[in-house]
Motif scaffolding. Structure first.
Motif, PDB file in Angstrom:
ATOM      1  N   SER A  59      24.554   5.764 -41.440  1.00 42.53           N
ATOM      2  CA  SER A  59      24.054   6.727 -40.444  1.00 42.53           C
ATOM      3  C   SER A  59      24.985   7.921 -40.244  1.00 42.53           C
ATOM      4  N   ASN A  61      27.926   7.970 -39.538  1.00 36.91           N
ATOM      5  CA  ASN A  61      28.710   7.693 -38.337  1.00 36.91           C
ATOM      6  C   ASN A  61      30.066   7.108 -38.750  1.00 36.91           C
ATOM      7  N   ASN A  64      30.616   3.531 -37.720  1.00 46.58           N
ATOM      8  CA  ASN A  64      29.912   2.527 -38.523  1.00 46.58           C
ATOM      9  C   ASN A  64      30.634   2.277 -39.847  1.00 46.58           C
TER      10      ASN A  64
END
Length: 238
Positions: A59, A61, A64
């Motif tokens: 994502s 991110n 993450n």
């Protein structure tokens, strides 16, 4: 002979869920227990093939990405393997921002080539190694993480009907010179290599042992015989 694992994560080989990732980590750690697995200062070496792909698969991110790598580190420690040295695969044309590479221990490149139009006649090997060398210097001077330079042994993907350009195989002189050039930058720049206990282990990657369909190989052939291996020994075995 030592070996390492590389998670080749380009589509369609991504791992989409946390469950898939954990199962893969368990399998990787089984291989890391092998006595011939490459370790530096007791730490197993592991690579994520494509750093940008890995971000997209998480994502985009950073939290993450870090969580996934922390899972691998946790499972490795639970298997008494220590804390892995994890590499992120990058391209030589641009250096990622420090925050993007922060979850990784070091960076590597598998292979890249100049952006040129495909033509019937292969381009010169000098263009191919020059492109790689520009990347070595770019990372040596600007990367926030240590970088392991790569040396292309060739690139000619016409057997796979690949639309990218082809390059001539190196002559013995060109191949030996390429190895001498990478050896010189490893000696010159302390940021090139793998970080271990406050210092660095000099290391390079050669593309590739037997990518015959892409024209990158150091394995003996009918044409070159053992030439490329002999040059590796000549440059690094003394």
């Amino acid at each position: 002979m030592k070996f390492t694992l590389e998670f080749v994560n380009h589509p369609p080989f991504e791992l989409s869920t946390d469950c898939e990732w954990e199962l893969a980590c368990e399998e990787w750690c089984k291989a890391m227990r092998h006595p011939s697995y490459l370790r530096l200062d007791g730490r197993p070496v592991f690579k994520v093939h494509g750093l940008d792909y890995f971000y997209r698969q998480n994502s985009d991110n950073p939290n993450n990405v870090k969580a996934r790598l922390d899972t691998l580190r946790r499972i490795a420690k639970e298997n008494s393997l220590g804390n892995p040295l994890i590499s992120g695969g990058v391209m030589p044309g641009g250096v990622p921002l420090p925050e993007r590479v922060a979850p990784f221990d070091f960076l590597t490149t598998y292979m890249d080539m100049p952006s040129l139009p495909q033509r019937t006649e292969p381009y010169s090997y000098e263009l191919l190694i020059g492109h790689a060398e520009a990347g070595w210097l770019r990372y040596a001077e600007h990367s926030s993480k240590p970088y392991v330079p790569y040396v292309p042994s060739g690139w000619d993907p016409r057997p796979w009907r690949d639309p990218r350009p082809s390059f001539a195989l190196p002559t013995r002189h060109e191949w030996t010179a390429a190895l001498e050039r990478v050896k010189a930058v490893l000696d010159r720049f302390p940021k090139l290599g793998i970080p271990v206990k406050g210092h660095r282990q000099k290391m390079l990657l050669i593309y590739a042992w037997n990518e015959f369909g892409e024209g990158g190989f150091v394995a003996p052939t009918k044409g070159d015989k053992e030439m490329k291996l002999e040059a590796v020994h000549e440059v690094f075995g003394r």
